[in-house]
Design a protein around this motif. Sequence first.
Motif, PDB file in Angstrom:
ATOM      1  N   ASP A  52       0.870  -1.174   0.054  1.00  0.00           N
ATOM      2  CA  ASP A  52       0.013   0.231   0.115  1.00  0.00           C
ATOM      3  C   ASP A  52       0.887   1.232   0.060  1.00  0.00           C
ATOM      4  N   PHE A  53       0.375   2.178  -0.737  1.00  0.00           N
ATOM      5  CA  PHE A  53       1.247   3.448  -0.859  1.00  0.00           C
ATOM      6  C   PHE A  53       0.101   4.379  -0.279  1.00  0.00           C
ATOM      7  N   VAL A  54       0.287   5.118   0.640  1.00  0.00           N
ATOM      8  CA  VAL A  54      -0.579   6.125   1.358  1.00  0.00           C
ATOM      9  C   VAL A  54       0.296   7.372   1.553  1.00  0.00           C
ATOM     10  N   SER A  55      -0.554   8.585   2.033  1.00  0.00           N
ATOM     11  CA  SER A  55      -0.075   9.783   2.027  1.00  0.00           C
ATOM     12  C   SER A  55       0.947   9.991   3.380  1.00  0.00           C
ATOM     13  N   VAL A  56       0.038   9.348   4.652  1.00  0.00           N
ATOM     14  CA  VAL A  56       0.502   9.753   5.717  1.00  0.00           C
ATOM     15  C   VAL A  56       0.283   8.605   6.833  1.00  0.00           C
ATOM     16  N   ASP A  95       7.306  10.262  21.150  1.00  0.00           N
ATOM     17  CA  ASP A  95       8.700   9.857  21.968  1.00  0.00           C
ATOM     18  C   ASP A  95       9.765   9.700  20.797  1.00  0.00           C
ATOM     19  N   SER A  96       9.177   9.235  19.577  1.00  0.00           N
ATOM     20  CA  SER A  96      10.180   8.937  18.641  1.00  0.00           C
ATOM     21  C   SER A  96      10.491  10.150  17.954  1.00  0.00           C
ATOM     22  N   GLU A  97      11.875  10.405  17.470  1.00  0.00           N
ATOM     23  CA  GLU A  97      12.387  11.320  16.753  1.00  0.00           C
ATOM     24  C   GLU A  97      12.363  11.331  15.400  1.00  0.00           C
ATOM     25  N   LYS A  98      12.430  10.032  15.000  1.00  0.00           N
ATOM     26  CA  LYS A  98      12.427   9.663  13.516  1.00  0.00           C
ATOM     27  C   LYS A  98      10.769   9.499  13.044  1.00  0.00           C
ATOM     28  N   PRO A  99      10.531  10.177  11.635  1.00  0.00           N
ATOM     29  CA  PRO A  99       9.257   9.734  11.257  1.00  0.00           C
ATOM     30  C   PRO A  99       8.953   8.275  10.780  1.00  0.00           C
ATOM     31  N   GLN A 100       7.919   7.879  10.933  1.00  0.00           N
ATOM     32  CA  GLN A 100       7.563   6.360  10.340  1.00  0.00           C
ATOM     33  C   GLN A 100       7.471   6.352   8.824  1.00  0.00           C
ATOM     34  N   LEU A 101       8.318   5.860   8.115  1.00  0.00           N
ATOM     35  CA  LEU A 101       8.387   5.794   6.755  1.00  0.00           C
ATOM     36  C   LEU A 101       7.694   4.593   5.991  1.00  0.00           C
ATOM     37  N   TRP A 102       7.476   3.527   6.729  1.00  0.00           N
ATOM     38  CA  TRP A 102       6.516   2.291   6.438  1.00  0.00           C
ATOM     39  C   TRP A 102       6.137   1.793   7.504  1.00  0.00           C
ATOM     40  N   ARG A 103       5.412   0.749   7.240  1.00  0.00           N
ATOM     41  CA  ARG A 103       4.836  -0.133   8.537  1.00  0.00           C
ATOM     42  C   ARG A 103       4.998  -1.657   7.880  1.00  0.00           C
ATOM     43  N   ILE A 154       2.649  -4.688   3.743  1.00  0.00           N
ATOM     44  CA  ILE A 154       3.523  -3.489   3.731  1.00  0.00           C
ATOM     45  C   ILE A 154       3.069  -2.170   3.369  1.00  0.00           C
ATOM     46  N   THR A 155       3.128  -1.173   4.080  1.00  0.00           N
ATOM     47  CA  THR A 155       2.295   0.216   3.805  1.00  0.00           C
ATOM     48  C   THR A 155       3.604   1.040   3.827  1.00  0.00           C
ATOM     49  N   PHE A 156       3.804   1.902   2.822  1.00  0.00           N
ATOM     50  CA  PHE A 156       4.723   3.069   2.781  1.00  0.00           C
ATOM     51  C   PHE A 156       4.142   4.474   2.746  1.00  0.00           C
ATOM     52  N   PHE A 157       4.651   5.134   3.594  1.00  0.00           N
ATOM     53  CA  PHE A 157       4.081   6.513   3.707  1.00  0.00           C
ATOM     54  C   PHE A 157       4.747   7.652   2.783  1.00  0.00           C
ATOM     55  N   ARG A 158       3.929   8.099   1.825  1.00  0.00           N
ATOM     56  CA  ARG A 158       4.761   8.815   0.776  1.00  0.00           C
ATOM     57  C   ARG A 158       5.171  10.204   1.113  1.00  0.00           C
ATOM     58  N   VAL A 159       4.492  10.925   1.961  1.00  0.00           N
ATOM     59  CA  VAL A 159       4.954  12.398   2.361  1.00  0.00           C
ATOM     60  C   VAL A 159       6.021  12.341   3.468  1.00  0.00           C
ATOM     61  N   ARG A 197       9.923  13.716   2.031  1.00  0.00           N
ATOM     62  CA  ARG A 197      10.326  14.733   3.227  1.00  0.00           C
ATOM     63  C   ARG A 197      11.639  14.666   3.704  1.00  0.00           C
ATOM     64  N   SER A 198      11.767  13.315   3.980  1.00  0.00           N
ATOM     65  CA  SER A 198      13.000  12.800   4.395  1.00  0.00           C
ATOM     66  C   SER A 198      14.192  12.901   3.481  1.00  0.00           C
ATOM     67  N   GLY A 199      13.772  12.340   2.252  1.00  0.00           N
ATOM     68  CA  GLY A 199      14.700  12.344   0.991  1.00  0.00           C
ATOM     69  C   GLY A 199      14.833  13.929   0.636  1.00  0.00           C
ATOM     70  N   ASP A 200      13.849  14.850   0.678  1.00  0.00           N
ATOM     71  CA  ASP A 200      14.107  16.350   0.366  1.00  0.00           C
ATOM     72  C   ASP A 200      15.084  17.060   1.448  1.00  0.00           C
ATOM     73  N   LEU A 201      15.072  16.588   2.699  1.00  0.00           N
ATOM     74  CA  LEU A 201      15.944  17.275   3.842  1.00  0.00           C
ATOM     75  C   LEU A 201      17.371  16.759   3.580  1.00  0.00           C
ATOM     76  N   HIS A 202      17.788  15.561   3.310  1.00  0.00           N
ATOM     77  CA  HIS A 202      18.965  14.781   3.260  1.00  0.00           C
ATOM     78  C   HIS A 202      19.677  14.833   1.887  1.00  0.00           C
ATOM     79  N   MET A 203      18.824  14.912   0.965  1.00  0.00           N
ATOM     80  CA  MET A 203      19.343  14.711  -0.476  1.00  0.00           C
ATOM     81  C   MET A 203      19.513  15.888  -1.418  1.00  0.00           C
ATOM     82  N   GLU A 204      20.412  16.058  -2.269  1.00  0.00           N
ATOM     83  CA  GLU A 204      20.627  17.306  -2.844  1.00  0.00           C
ATOM     84  C   GLU A 204      20.007  17.308  -4.552  1.00  0.00           C
ATOM     85  N   ASP A 205      20.069  16.042  -5.107  1.00  0.00           N
ATOM     86  CA  ASP A 205      19.478  15.824  -6.215  1.00  0.00           C
ATOM     87  C   ASP A 205      18.449  14.752  -6.689  1.00  0.00           C
TER      88      ASP A 205
END
Length: 150
Positions: free
Chosen positions: A69-73, A81-89, A97-102, A106-114
């Motif tokens: 499944d591919f869902v937004s959030v 308590d968690s500092e890291k966002p949940q990226l999948w379940r 297996i559920t992937f969270f698109r947003v 966002r994690s990719g945009d923060l840490h990746m340049e291209d």
Amino acid sequence: MSDSRRETSRVTQRETFSSRHGRDLRSPVLGPELPILNNRIALFDRIAGGTVEYLRSLWPEQLNSVQFDFVSVPTDSIEKDSEKPQLWRVTRASKRITFFRVPLQRSGDLHMEDALQRRMFIEYAVYSAIAEYLGKEPWELLPPNGDRYY
């Protein structure tokens, strides 16, 4: 005047199609000659979906019955308590297996340049989630001879 001259000077009625403003009809906005519009959702679906299909082709017995499944959030409450966002379940009981698109984007945009690095980040997330489901490490999912799919 001769008869031949009268025929050439005669104005012929031409059929014209125009809008109420006197312009010719316009072509459709979208047609087969235009490329598919690229937006963030479609790009994510192509990258993640392509990676899932590739891994399904490598591990057909283990992954054919799994639902991806591919869902937004995430819809459940977020752990504060968690500092890291949940990226999948990964839910082994329901083979899902559920992937969270947003959060992934966002994690990719923060840490990746291209765009290539962001693509690799999404692919790595798909590998990691499937490896977690299968109880393996992500690099163990690659084919033994090192073939690549791109």
